[in-house]
Design an enzyme around this catalytic site. Structure first.
Site, mmCIF file in Angstrom:
data_model
loop_
_atom_site.group_PDB
_atom_site.id
_atom_site.type_symbol
_atom_site.label_atom_id
_atom_site.label_comp_id
_atom_site.label_asym_id
_atom_site.label_seq_id
_atom_site.Cartn_x
_atom_site.Cartn_y
_atom_site.Cartn_z
ATOM 1 N N ASP A 414 0.828 -1.210 0.000
ATOM 2 C CA ASP A 414 0.000 0.000 0.000
ATOM 3 C C ASP A 414 0.860 1.257 0.000
ATOM 4 O OD1 ASP A 414 -2.670 1.368 0.541
ATOM 5 O OD2 ASP A 414 -1.493 2.046 2.258
ATOM 6 N N GLU A 467 1.149 -0.557 -5.163
ATOM 7 C CA GLU A 467 0.162 0.490 -5.412
ATOM 8 C C GLU A 467 0.959 1.791 -5.531
ATOM 9 O OE1 GLU A 467 -3.361 3.215 -3.600
ATOM 10 O OE2 GLU A 467 -1.741 2.424 -2.391
#
EC number: 2.4.1.18
Length: 735
Positions: A414, A467
């Site tokens: 993330d 990401e």
């Protein structure tokens, strides 16, 4: 009788008050002038007696126990001298006011449970199995009287003292001061009688003189929120996915079919345990044909509304759904059904809860002490100190923990962009350039490179996914070529552009044709995943279905056509739960999906579309086998803005598939479409099929491509393009 080994009352007071860094040097058994002095810390005891094995006792004649009543020495410290030359096996009998004596073992008679090599690797920041050295571990020692207990070890280098409190000592840490192992910063204690399930915390005396209760950073289980203690856990799970793991180690991911179902465990179905989720999820995904499921963070987090992105227990699965073996069961069941699992992982920042990682030993430890680097103002969270080797070790080992201990097939990392840039979400004056004068966070880059290189070395066949929302070069290039070393990157540009195109009414799409085709300019700059994630269906954005223009029939048709275009597009695909059946309401973590929509044929048709897309995708290597090769894609129709048509061929070896999408609200009959070769082409998928809720317009029986140049291709056919639909063609007889 031998004399008691003398001890300074000031040192004993330190022991009693928890301020001594090496209680084992004072407590326990110590030979002295022909005897053995035993000192124990029992602050509230009325009497303490030592039962010890006499030297004459043997295994064949195990009798011969001696007893010695200890004398209270100072502030709960008891002492006595045994008339033996060597340290014997011994136990304690402790009585409290008004109660009978209780037989207990002495934690301070045991050697350290963290070895010298462990300490060396921890100091170097290179302990790849850190979770095996630190944290809580049930241990068993054989002998005439076998001992079962738990060793506790925690890294707190600036602590002046550390106590252990838990439900095994009435949450009174005075009974269990821990020892520091040299200058390593590691504190350790083995406590006999403590077994799996016990709750505990560390009580840390910081350099500032304040005591703080802290959960264990390497705890493998935790209490269910809002409780915040760590829990001892000993796994007894027996895996049944040997075949899956062997196959995973021998295969790559770039040239494999990957179709991902992202989900949030708590709101897929409400009030389910890991085992109950397995019972429902595994057959559901197997029927839909997804190759992988991606779970939003399942690491322990106190606030459910954070969706798991504000973590407090990096090594502990979310206890809301059960114990860690429950998660192992879910993963095992998925693997046995042929479904891989990806975990969302958050190494960029951590939660602010005072009982967790924040100022762990009285000052910034896990967080960067520089406020320009250590605080994420957008997310209200602390940023890890990526330049500290022990913190990097904590994070790299944590990734390996999930890959190795839980057989996870990949990690979606993330917020990579927030890690890479020193000026991420910071104004001028709020950040300082690196040593080269640039904005790159060199320490974070080094961490990500180490993370990926180590993960792929230790767990072959997995996928590390970034990401990353910027144009950082080489995200999926190997570290040997100065890349970050990820296997895949989320294609955020494709997601933004394509959704923006889809939100336009069909009559206006001709003016935005490039939004749908631009992704092919950079489609092979990285290894991409096309993400329609949870971020696109929250915070007022509405569901994917609600983004589509028109009435309900048109919304469903648009979404089906969009999926057909997406599944054939270069890159792997991912959709968020509920999107497979046309979830109408925006996603909220506090309630489960609108499963009742599947009672309506049109939503069942949407689900069936996704099921058939996955089936046709897997059986069509033309789409995925050469996904990293630009030669696997070519436009057959890229410029028909007026007709809102996009057509392309996917190919690998001798396999070819033609995908054509009509994003106009009217059908095109007799549409001349280029084909890579003459012959019979079967319509193998049509998102406008009546079975899906469409109008049933199509090319029943397929089409015949005839020789004749069209738009640079050697053949063409007159085809029917249904309204708001994607059609796939493959050579007749191929499967």
């Amino acid at each position: 009788m031998p004399e008691i080994l003398p001890a300074d009352h000031g040192i004993l007071a330190q022991i009693a008050h928890g301020g001594h860094g090496d209680p084992h040097a004072v407590l326990g058994a110590h030979p002295h002038d022909g005897g053995v002095t035993v000192r124990v810390l029992k602050p509230l005891a009325a009497s303490v007696t030592v039962r010890y094995r006499l030297a004459s006792a043997t295994r064949k004649s195990p009798g011969g126990w001696g007893e010695l009543a200890l004398a209270h020495e100072h502030e709960g410290v008891w002492a006595g001298a045994l008339p033996v030359a060597e340290v014997p096996d011994y136990r304690l009998e402790v009585a409290y006011d008004g109660g009978a004596a209780i037989r207990v073992d002495d934690p301070y008679r045991f050697l350290p449970t963290v070895g010298e090599m462990d300490i060396h690797l921890i100091n170097e920041g290179r302990h790849e199995q850190l979770w095996q050295a630190l944290g809580a571990h049930v241990r068993r020692y054989d002998g005439e009287e076998p001992v079962v207990g738990t060793s506790f070890a925690v890294w707190a280098p600036r602590a002046r003292a550390v106590r252990l409190e838990g439900d095994f000592n009435d949450w009174d840490g005075r009974a269990h001061p821990m020892r520091q192992l040299g200058t390593s910063g590691v504190w350790e204690l083995f406590v006999p009688g403590v077994e799996s399930g016990a709750a505990y915390k560390y009580v840390i005396l910081g350099a500032d003189g304040h005591w703080r209760e802290k959960a264990d950073p390497l705890a493998q289980w935790a209490e269910k929120p809002p409780q915040s203690a760590s829990r001892v856990y000993e796994s007894t799970y027996s895996w049944g996915d040997d075949e899956w793991m062997a196959q995973r180690a021998s295969r790559g991911q770039i040239d494999a079919p990957i179709s991902v179902y992202e989900m949030h465990l708590a709101s897929w179905r409400r009030d389910r345990s890991y085992a109950q989720i397995a019972d429902e999820l595994v057959p559901y995904l197997a029927d839909l044909g997804f190759t992988h499921v991606e779970l939003m963070p399942v690491m322990q987090h106190p606030f459910g509304g954070s969706w798991g992105y504000h973590v407090t227990g990096y090594y502990a699965p979310d206890s809301r759904f059960g114990d860690p073996d429950g998660l192992r069961l879910l993963i095992d069941r998925l693997h046995q059904a042929g479904i891989g699992i990806i975990l969302d992982w958050v190494p960029g920042h951590f939660a602010t809860d005072p009982w967790a990682l924040v100022q762990f030993d009285g000052a910034p430890l896990y967080e960067d002490p520089n406020p320009q680097r250590g605080w994420h103002k957008d997310w209200g969270s602390h940023i890890f100190d990526f330049g500290r080797r022990e913190v990097r070790n904590f994070l790299v080992a944590n990734a390996l923990y999930w890959l190795e201990e839980f057989h996870v097939d990949g990690l979606r990392v993330d917020g990579v962009a927030s890690m890479l840039y020193l000026d991420y979400s910071r104004e001028a004056g709020e950040w300082t350039p690196n040593i080269h004068g640039g904005r790159e966070n060199l320490e974070a880059v080094a961490l990500l490179q180490e993370l990926n290189a180590t993960a792929y070395r230790r767990a072959p066949g997995i996928a590390m996914i970034a990401e990353e929302s910027t144009a950082w070069p080489g995200v999926t290039q190997p570290t040997s070529a100065s890349g970050l070393g990820f296997g895949f990157k989320w294609n955020m540009g494709w997601m933004h552009d394509s959704l923006q195109y889809m939100e336009h009414d069909p009559v206006h799409r001709s003016y935005h044709h490039g939004e749908m085709s631009f992704s092919l300019v950079y489609a092979w700059s990285e290894n991409y995943i096309l993400p329609l994630s949870h971020d696109e269906v929250v915070h007022g954005k509405g569901s994917l279905l609600r983004k589509m223009p028109g009435d309900r029939w048109q919304q469903l048709a648009n979404l089906r056509a969009y999926y057909g275009f997406m599944w054939a597009h270069p890159g792997k695909q991912m959709i968020f739960m509920g999107s497979e059946f046309g979830q109408e309401a925006e996603w909220a973590e506090s309630r489960e999906l609108d499963w009742w929509l599947l009672e309506h044929p049109e939503h069942q048709g949407m689900r069936d579309t996704v099921r058939d897309l996955n089936a046709r995708y897997v059986e069509s290597p033309a789409i995925w086998r050469s996904d990293a090769d630009p030669g696997s894609f070519a436009w057959v129709e890229a410029d028909d803005a007026a007709g809102n048509v996009f057509g392309f061929v996917r190919r690998s070896g001798g396999d070819e598939l033609v995908s054509v999408t009509n994003f106009a609200a009217m059908p095109h009959h007799g549409y001349r479409l280029a084909f890579p070769g003459a012959g019979e082409w079967e319509e193998c998928l049509n998102t406008d099929a009546q079975a899906y809720g469409g109008s049933g317009v199509g090319n029943l029986g397929g089409v015949t491509a005839v020789v004749g140049e069209h738009k640079g291709w050697p053949a063409h056919a007159e085809v029917t393009l249904p309204p708001l639909a994607t059609v796939w063609f493959r050579r007749a007889g191929e499967r």
